[in-house]
Design an enzyme around this catalytic site. Sequence first.
Site, PDB file in Angstrom:
ATOM      1  N   LYS A   1       0.843  -1.205   0.000  1.00 50.14           N
ATOM      2  CA  LYS A   1       0.000   0.000   0.000  1.00 50.14           C
ATOM      3  C   LYS A   1       0.877   1.254   0.000  1.00 50.14           C
ATOM      4  CE  LYS A   1      -4.008   1.897   2.522  1.00 50.14           C
ATOM      5  NZ  LYS A   1      -4.910   1.699   3.670  1.00 50.14           N
TER       6      LYS A   1
ATOM      7  N   SER B   1      -9.850   1.758   2.668  1.00 50.33           N
ATOM      8  CA  SER B   1      -8.942   2.501   1.819  1.00 50.33           C
ATOM      9  C   SER B   1      -7.917   1.634   1.097  1.00 50.33           C
ATOM     10  CB  SER B   1      -8.216   3.556   2.641  1.00 50.33           C
ATOM     11  OG  SER B   1      -7.400   2.939   3.622  1.00 50.33           O
TER      12      SER B   1
ATOM     13  N   SER C   1     -10.136  -0.565   6.891  1.00 47.77           N
ATOM     14  CA  SER C   1      -9.510  -0.370   5.575  1.00 47.77           C
ATOM     15  C   SER C   1      -8.807  -1.591   4.990  1.00 47.77           C
ATOM     16  CB  SER C   1      -8.516   0.790   5.633  1.00 47.77           C
ATOM     17  OG  SER C   1      -9.205   2.007   5.590  1.00 47.77           O
TER      18      SER C   1
END
Lengths: 110, 484
Positions: B90, B165, B189
């Site tokens: 990420k 996210s 997330s």
Amino acid sequence: MATIDDVKKLAALARMRVGDAELAKFTSEFDAILAYVGQLEQLNLPKDLKAGKPPVRNVMREDGEPHKGGTYTEKLAEQFSAREGNALSVKQIIQHGKAFASAPRYEKTK
Amino acid sequence: MGKLSLQLPDMKKLNEMTIEEAARALRAREYSVQDLWDACIKAIHENNPKLNAYLEIFPADTAAVAAAQKRIDTEGEKAPLLCGIPLAIKDNILIEGKIASAASKMLENYRATYDATVVKKLKETGALFLGRTNMDEFAMGSSTEHSAFGKTLNPHDTTRVPGGSSGGSAAAVAAHLAIAALGSDTGGSIRQPAALTGLVGLKPTYGAVSRSGLIAMGSSLDQIGPLTKTVADARILYEAIRGKDVLDSTTIPDGLYKTAKPVKHLRIGVPKDLLKEGIDEDVRKTFDVMLEKLMKAGHTLVDIELPTSAHALAAYYVIMPAEVSTNLARLDGIRYGHFSRGDTLLDDYINSRTEGFGEETRRRILLGTFVLSSGYIDAYYRKADAARAILRKEYDDSFTKVDVITFPTTLSPAFKFGDKGDPLSMYLEDIFTVTANLTGMPAISVPMGNVKRDGKDLPVGIHFTAPHQGEEILFAIGAAVEKI
């Protein structure tokens, strides 16, 4: 109830600018969000909240050996908005007899 | 006679393998580390332009590929399972020398000056990094629609969101553009995108995994964790990244909490009051069917009550923005990040922050500034903090009667782009997942089946929470769900 002036003040505190169109939008959204989080008001809180708090524990440790001076200097300095050698260069904010707002314009050195 | 293909038609492609399968194949010399890397890169080049799962694809680190191959050749079975496995990371996790933008214009050109502890640990295992994945800006959102660099599409239906996210990491693994990925979870997330893309997602116990080198969102809530194709893979990745770290004083030692070992048949707590309304009918049905099957497999269902959970999201939307406004105050463009010159130093700050932050980020900074301002701090922040303590106590009490607590990970399957236009409806996506962040307890989402929408099968997830440091219990119940 949030007002446009409230949001303007919050933006100033948060060091941001919010345009007029966005001000109205943020203000109405704030009302909806604050109405939602306002449900916390209905909660009956017990006097002693210790039971639910995470246990406090000592997280102190001995200092370890620091890395060799200069190891990260260039990498960090590369990201500066403006630099003089290895120093971060910022606008002068205090001058004799002059207020913050009338500080001289900044000249970029690099 | 034509040349025989070495690959059987029903054989998985290399990039479609799990960590376990790939590690076995590498050890058996069926493929090389380079083959596995190339298969992932080929899949990325074919599909990433459509999905936008990756923001950047890294060039092959030939030295790392060669070192991983050599280690497998010399150490054989003793080599770490992650050795030579290509992973997606990420965009808010620092890899030295690479850009880490948190999908924000503010950090578009920020180059990490050090490795996050999790990255350092993965490098030590010989794992490889394919690229950095898309996300909602600074991890604020549940759809990746808040990325400054375009949304990510759900591989199961490209008209729908992959969740967020960590939506880029989820889409990358679900579309087989990586063997597994790391995400971060502040309010759901990792688990929500895992549920919406048919993956396993783990939010570890707060303090189990170091946050050093994770771009901070809500420091009392954030944890890094795996997004994988199986529960066994989640365990492998979790074991590799966890551990106490001198660079993060909130990390905890093993055995800090007395947690029972998983037993064969688990007591599963079901908070029925919370499941009465708001859940999509098909999701509810899939959830009930799964519970029924778990019961038939020998596990016990226990009715429990978690009354304060109804207020968890409200408490979260006070505590999280408060921490966001504090954490993001450091971003002023002066030392690093987007810089826009004004007449005064104050103008420099204001210009840089106004141009650098996207809409949702600014909204949450303003909200955080509000709840922390004098005159409101008692009404909002202190009340939310108290609610958090009560919630944790309720969970602790329930765990005297049950081993895990379950509910569906999300209220509904993946929604269409633009469907949650107003902020509050997007925030409600996290209604079930935030409790684990508020209490600091570990939680996992495991695929529980599909629901049909517009003729397409959309995955949905079942969510389990365990007591602090009870990850092994989560892996046990997760494996039980996989077996069904």
